[in-house]
Write an enzyme that holds these catalytic residues in place. Structure first.
Site, mmCIF file in Angstrom:
data_model
loop_
_atom_site.group_PDB
_atom_site.id
_atom_site.type_symbol
_atom_site.label_atom_id
_atom_site.label_comp_id
_atom_site.label_asym_id
_atom_site.label_seq_id
_atom_site.Cartn_x
_atom_site.Cartn_y
_atom_site.Cartn_z
ATOM 1 N N GLU A 368 0.883 -1.265 -0.103
ATOM 2 C CA GLU A 368 -0.119 -0.090 -0.110
ATOM 3 C C GLU A 368 0.903 1.325 0.113
ATOM 4 O OE1 GLU A 368 -3.705 -0.029 2.078
ATOM 5 O OE2 GLU A 368 -3.637 -1.986 2.312
ATOM 6 N N GLY A 369 1.885 1.291 -0.668
ATOM 7 C CA GLY A 369 2.738 2.349 -0.797
ATOM 8 C C GLY A 369 3.967 2.220 0.005
HETATM 9 C C1 LIG Z 1 2.562 -9.271 1.623
HETATM 10 C C2 LIG Z 1 2.050 -8.584 0.503
HETATM 11 C C3 LIG Z 1 0.684 -8.361 0.278
HETATM 12 C C4 LIG Z 1 0.321 -7.774 -0.902
HETATM 13 N N1 LIG Z 1 -1.166 -7.668 -1.060
HETATM 14 C C5 LIG Z 1 -1.402 -7.243 -2.293
HETATM 15 C C6 LIG Z 1 -2.985 -7.367 -2.691
HETATM 16 O O1 LIG Z 1 -3.654 -7.841 -1.958
HETATM 17 N N2 LIG Z 1 -3.148 -6.783 -3.809
HETATM 18 C C7 LIG Z 1 -2.470 -5.936 -4.664
HETATM 19 O O2 LIG Z 1 -2.781 -5.432 -5.649
HETATM 20 N N3 LIG Z 1 -0.839 -5.781 -4.231
HETATM 21 C C8 LIG Z 1 -0.774 -6.652 -3.096
HETATM 22 N N4 LIG Z 1 0.702 -6.255 -2.694
HETATM 23 C C9 LIG Z 1 1.719 -5.635 -3.619
HETATM 24 C C10 LIG Z 1 2.214 -4.710 -3.050
HETATM 25 O O3 LIG Z 1 1.394 -3.352 -3.244
HETATM 26 C C11 LIG Z 1 3.613 -4.080 -3.845
HETATM 27 O O4 LIG Z 1 4.414 -5.011 -3.425
HETATM 28 C C12 LIG Z 1 3.931 -2.673 -3.551
HETATM 29 O O5 LIG Z 1 3.320 -1.741 -4.263
HETATM 30 C C13 LIG Z 1 5.630 -2.456 -4.184
HETATM 31 O O6 LIG Z 1 5.582 -2.784 -5.410
HETATM 32 P P1 LIG Z 1 6.732 -4.126 -5.951
HETATM 33 O O7 LIG Z 1 6.741 -5.056 -4.840
HETATM 34 O O8 LIG Z 1 6.712 -4.380 -7.253
HETATM 35 O O9 LIG Z 1 8.005 -3.227 -5.629
HETATM 36 P P2 LIG Z 1 8.873 -2.254 -6.752
HETATM 37 O O10 LIG Z 1 7.615 -1.394 -7.282
HETATM 38 O O11 LIG Z 1 9.696 -3.078 -7.469
HETATM 39 O O12 LIG Z 1 9.433 -1.313 -5.620
HETATM 40 C C14 LIG Z 1 10.867 -1.865 -5.049
HETATM 41 C C15 LIG Z 1 11.190 -0.754 -4.313
HETATM 42 O O13 LIG Z 1 11.473 0.297 -4.661
HETATM 43 C C16 LIG Z 1 11.393 1.538 -3.826
HETATM 44 N N5 LIG Z 1 10.780 2.621 -4.672
HETATM 45 C C17 LIG Z 1 9.527 2.481 -5.046
HETATM 46 N N6 LIG Z 1 9.126 3.659 -5.672
HETATM 47 C C18 LIG Z 1 10.293 4.628 -5.329
HETATM 48 C C19 LIG Z 1 10.554 5.932 -5.731
HETATM 49 N N7 LIG Z 1 9.998 6.613 -6.679
HETATM 50 N N8 LIG Z 1 11.729 6.471 -5.345
HETATM 51 C C20 LIG Z 1 12.940 5.439 -4.896
HETATM 52 N N9 LIG Z 1 12.598 4.512 -4.580
HETATM 53 C C21 LIG Z 1 11.396 3.854 -4.709
HETATM 54 C C22 LIG Z 1 10.615 1.072 -2.629
HETATM 55 O O14 LIG Z 1 11.738 0.842 -1.557
HETATM 56 C C23 LIG Z 1 10.093 -0.145 -3.003
HETATM 57 O O15 LIG Z 1 10.032 -1.263 -1.941
HETATM 58 C C24 LIG Z 1 1.124 -7.182 -1.608
HETATM 59 C C25 LIG Z 1 2.599 -7.019 -1.378
HETATM 60 C C26 LIG Z 1 3.014 -7.941 -0.307
HETATM 61 C C27 LIG Z 1 4.381 -7.945 0.309
#
Ligand SMILES: Cc1cc2nc3c(=O)[nH]c(=O)nc-3n(C[C@H](O)[C@H](O)[C@H](O)COP(=O)(O)OP(=O)(O)OC[C@H]3O[C@@H](n4cnc5c(N)ncnc54)[C@H](O)[C@@H]3O)c2cc1C
Length: 392
Positions: A368-369
């Site tokens: 959630e961000g």
């Molecule tokens: C346990 C769990 C449950 C979840 N449940 C759901 C669900 O029910 N439904 C759903 O739709 N999604 C769900 N998610 C997904 C979750 O919303 C995403 O994991 C999250 O949005 C981050 O996306 P990503 O994992 O692709 O990481 P990425 O987008 O690859 O980001 C990796 C990292 O980059 C860094 N980052 C991101 N943006 C920036 C920026 N602008 N500048 C610098 N650094 C940055 C942050 O540290 C981030 O953690 C879940 C995730 C987890 C781990």
């Protein structure tokens, strides 16, 4: 009964205080601290219990559809999540997902969609899921590529979703897919897809450090009637953001619950563990740790309930909710780590709750961000306000 002195704060009405106290007493009896290896069964059972006892009514909007109020009350869902998380991370998860998974319907559903789904969600008879993220669209979610093509009176979905909580046990998924009216966030619509719809396949299960039902979804020629679209075409991204806006502050509250439990456990351990002829709690270094833990918790709680209160007054809370989420999740991680340290070797064994808390808190700093996204939101709000003032 847990220490709930914060309920005396002016952010709350009497109904909130009563809700938190009743839930705390109920959870002490009905929510197991630990669950067995079958996390799906544990989650189903928690949803059933939370529904039967009436707590899930707070997760949906509209008294006509089983909700406790016409709009979701942010302070209520925050207090519920904080209280449940203090007892069990999985119980908090079960509650939160019913709200997040049905949030789009509460906010933008047709009367038929509301009548068809929300009462069952509120009673714990239907499990909800929110399907937004994709392998190549997480933080940058407007880049999602799962497609929904209009075909006669239907839409046909093709693509993949990942990280879907309740994936595999949900009765329906609210899916965000590209309908192509415009590029980026302006070309996305929302759909309700019932489990068992031909063309919806539950892909690989995802194992995480604090297990809960989590899976990939694959859509191949998956046909849903246009009556399953939530809101207008191209309105999906706005609906997803509005849904997250309702629930973001409650992620902070869940982190608070985990942190409060860690402090409860640390106080009990430090008061009973003897070493060098006295209690661990008698050392000033321990007292400094306990003081930092309590201060971190209270400062995060003040930010969380400020955002929740402000939202319930109908005021914008974008920056405030982001501050609450960042401070509470990052702070809880520090508090829980300090609790593990106080437990010594025992702290890293599965015998004690702090080990479970250490695993449970981690994902809250990402979903959630992620914290970095919250930092950008806070800075953007600050700069916007500064520039608006400077232009006056
Ligand atoms: C346990 C769990 C449950 C979840 N449940 C759901 C669900 O029910 N439904 C759903 O739709 N999604 C769900 N998610 C997904 C979750 O919303 C995403 O994991 C999250 O949005 C981050 O996306 P990503 O994992 O692709 O990481 P990425 O987008 O690859 O980001 C990796 C990292 O980059 C860094 N980052 C991101 N943006 C920036 C920026 N602008 N500048 C610098 N650094 C940055 C942050 O540290 C981030 O953690 C879940 C995730 C987890 C781990």
């Amino acid at each position: 009964m847990s220490d709930q002195r914060h309920l005396d704060w002016p952010f709350f009405d009497e109904r909130h205080r009563a809700l938190a106290r009743e839930l705390d007493a109920w959870a002490a009896v009905n929510v197991p601290h630990a669950h067995g290896g079958d996390v799906d069964a544990a989650c189903r059972e928690l949803v059933r219990r939370l529904g039967a006892a009436g707590w899930l009514r707070h997760a949906v909007a509209g008294t006509e559809h089983g909700g406790s109020a016409e709009v979701i009350d942010t302070r209520s869902i925050c207090l519920i999540r904080e209280t449940l998380a203090r007892h069990s991370g999985l119980a908090d998860f079960a509650f939160a997902m019913q709200g997040l998974g049905s949030g789009a319907i509460s906010l933008a559903g047709t009367p038929a969609q509301k009548a068809g789904y929300l009462p069952r969600v509120a009673r714990g008879e239907a499990i909800a899921a929110f399907a937004l993220s994709e392998p190549d669209a997480g933080s940058d979610v407007a880049a999602l590529s799962c497609a929904a093509r209009a075909d006669g009176g239907d839409y046909v979905l093709d693509g993949e979703k990942t990280w879907i909580s309740n994936g595999g046990i949900a009765d329906f998924y609210v899916v965000f897919a590209r309908t192509g009216e415009a590029a980026g966030s302006r070309g996305i619509s929302a759909f309700i897809v019932d489990a068992g719809t031909p063309g919806l396949e539950i892909g690989a299960r995802i194992d995480v450090i604090a297990p809960h039902p989590l899976a990939r979804l694959r859509f191949s020629n998956c046909r849903v009637p246009a009556s399953q679209r939530v809101g207008a075409p191209a309105e999906g991204f706005r609906i997803a953001m509005r849904t997250l806006d309702v629930f973001r502050t409650s992620v902070a509250a869940a982190a608070l619950g985990l942190a409060r439990r860690a402090l409860d456990e640390a106080l009990a351990r430090a008061s009973s563990r003897r070493m060098f002829g006295q209690r661990l709690a008698d050392f000033q270094i321990t007292q400094a740790k306990l003081a930092s833990m309590a201060t971190t918790i209270d400062s995060a709680a003040l930010l969380t309930y400020r955002a929740a209160w402000q939202r319930d007054q109908g005021q914008p809370v974008t920056g405030e909710a982001a501050m609450a989420k960042m401070a509470a999740t990052e702070g809880a991680q520090q508090v829980i780590d300090a609790a593990v340290q106080l437990f010594g070797g025992l702290g890293v064994t599965s015998e004690v709750p702090v080990e479970r808390l250490y695993r449970e808190i981690r994902a809250l700093r990402i979903y959630e961000g992620a914290t970095e996204v919250q930092q950008l939101i806070i800075a953007r709000e600050l700069l916007r306000q500064f520039e608006a003032q400077a232009a006056r």
